[in-house]
Write an enzyme that holds these catalytic residues in place. Structure first.
Site, PDB file in Angstrom:
ATOM      1  CE1 TYR A 120      42.105  36.708  33.642  1.00  0.00           C
ATOM      2  CE2 TYR A 120      43.849  36.877  35.281  1.00  0.00           C
ATOM      3  CZ  TYR A 120      43.422  37.005  33.980  1.00  0.00           C
ATOM      4  OH  TYR A 120      44.299  37.426  33.013  1.00  0.00           O
TER       5      TYR A 120
ATOM      6  CD  GLU B  68      42.459  36.863  29.976  1.00  0.00           C
ATOM      7  OE1 GLU B  68      42.831  37.871  30.590  1.00  0.00           O
ATOM      8  OE2 GLU B  68      41.801  36.906  28.917  1.00  0.00           O
TER       9      GLU B  68
END
Length: 387
Positions: free
Chosen positions: A109, A197
């Site tokens: 991530y 993101e």
């Protein structure tokens, strides 16, 4: 402002952020044509809506060949995709992203956002790729690595290396990850983003680092500098009442309650919603009409609020600082007289000429419920709902 994944990846490519090869498709034939042009036989078919959790809802499929791409495209286009972010009503899929298959070794991530607690941007990374970052933060916060960015010098290579090493990357994976993060930072700052993101950020078996998914949001207040980004706005993905409110420069967000709120000032609007819930009610919206609550502004606010069939009562909460309360009261009276309002209206005005304003409301031919303070207003609006 939000954009689709394929649009986010187009922006990232301009800043040399590595992404899989792929293109958007608006029909089954286009999806198959794109699949045949990809460098891999396998392809990923991804529904394009403004919501996360698409894979769990059936909006992401891996196809072994163009024939399966056609099959999945036929299933997805026009489907009502329900995820944890769309709510039970879901969203219609009108376009697909067709991408090459990737030989994935690890899923990570990476994200960048403004940390308001320290007034700095922060680059975040985690080994828990493919998992909602909110879940990671709640259950295993120690797995989120952070590097805060000094605005005087910007994001530095040593900070990127800290994150890369923290993720357990090795060899050329580290240099590729550093290049990725530095490029992501440039893209974020150049486009006045509010969120970037990459989930998952993938490491391939060849050591490449790619954005398998990409989500980018923009600071609405900075869009005047980015006409090209404004053109990416997809009104079909936005709440119709929020789109309508934006035409009148009203800050409106639809919620699930039944008490319509009309307030001046974002902070006061948040406090108003909180105290409505404290009194046992549920706010139907956030609506900040701004400092100049004149007749036209109030009228447009009423139209937006009343367009929501769930609204059973309205609470007007105005602080008369920039604008006098008696002028607000006159604006409210004239606005209500010019449109059909068939729900109870509770009004709380505080500030300059508040007493005169209260008298004007009570002496009008409209059955306003005038409150003395914010707590009284919340109790009265909940009371008229239960009457």
């Amino acid at each position: 402002m939000k954009i689709h994944e394929y649009q986010a990846k187009d922006i990232l490519k301009k800043y040399n952020v590595p992404v899989p090869e792929g293109h958007v498709a608006f029909s089954i034939d286009e999806a198959v044509a794109v699949a045949k042009q990809l460098p891999t036989q396998a392809a990923v078919v991804k529904a394009q809506i403004h919501a996360g959790g698409r894979g769990k809802g059936g909006g992401v499929k891996i196809a072994k060949n163009p024939q399966e791409v056609e099959q999945y495209a036929r299933q997805m286009l026009g489907m009502n995709l329900v995820t944890h972010q769309t709510g039970p009503e879901g969203k219609e899929v009108k376009k697909l992203l067709i991408e090459q298959g990737i030989d994935i070794e690890r899923e990570l991530y990476l994200g960048m956002v403004l940390d308001r607690s320290v007034s700095r941007f922060v680059m975040m990374a985690s080994t828990e790729g493919g998992v909602e970052i909110e879940k990671v933060a709640a259950e295993t916060p120690e797995k989120i690595l952070k590097e805060w960015i000094d605005p005087r010098v910007g994001f530095q290579p040593f900070q990127a290396r800290n994150l890369a090493f923290g993720l357990g990357l090795e060899g050329k994976q580290v240099s590729n990850a550093v290049k990725f993060m530095m490029a992501l930072y440039k893209a974020f700052m150049a486009n006045d983003c509010s969120l970037a993101e990459i989930n998952p950020l993938v490491v391939t078996k060849q050591g490449e680092v790619l954005a398998l998914d990409a989500k980018i949001n923009f600071d609405d207040s900075a869009l005047f500098r980015h006409k090209d980004i404004i053109e990416l706005r997809d009104l079909d993905e936005e709440e119709p009442l929020e789109v309508e409110a934006s035409k009148y420069n009203l800050n409106y967000i639809k919620l699930d309650g039944n008490v319509g709120c009309m307030v001046n000032g974002a902070g006061l609007a948040m406090a108003t919603m909180d105290i409505i819930k404290l009194a046992g009610g549920e706010p139907a919206n956030f609506l900040d009409v701004g400092g100049g609550a004149n007749v036209e502004t109030v009228r447009n606010g009423f139209k937006i609020i009343l367009a929501d069939p769930n609204v059973k009562a309205i609470l007007i909460n105005i602080f008369g600082g920039i604008v006098r309360c008696d002028r607000v009261a006159q604006g409210v009276i004239e606005a209500v007289q010019s449109i059909e309002v068939n729900v109870p209206i509770v009004v709380r005005l505080a500030g300059t000429n508040a007493e005169e304003a209260g008298e004007m409301l009570q002496n009008s031919d409209i059955d306003f419920v005038v409150a003395d303070n914010l707590a009284d207003a919340a109790q009265k609006v909940v009371g008229v709902l239960n009457a």
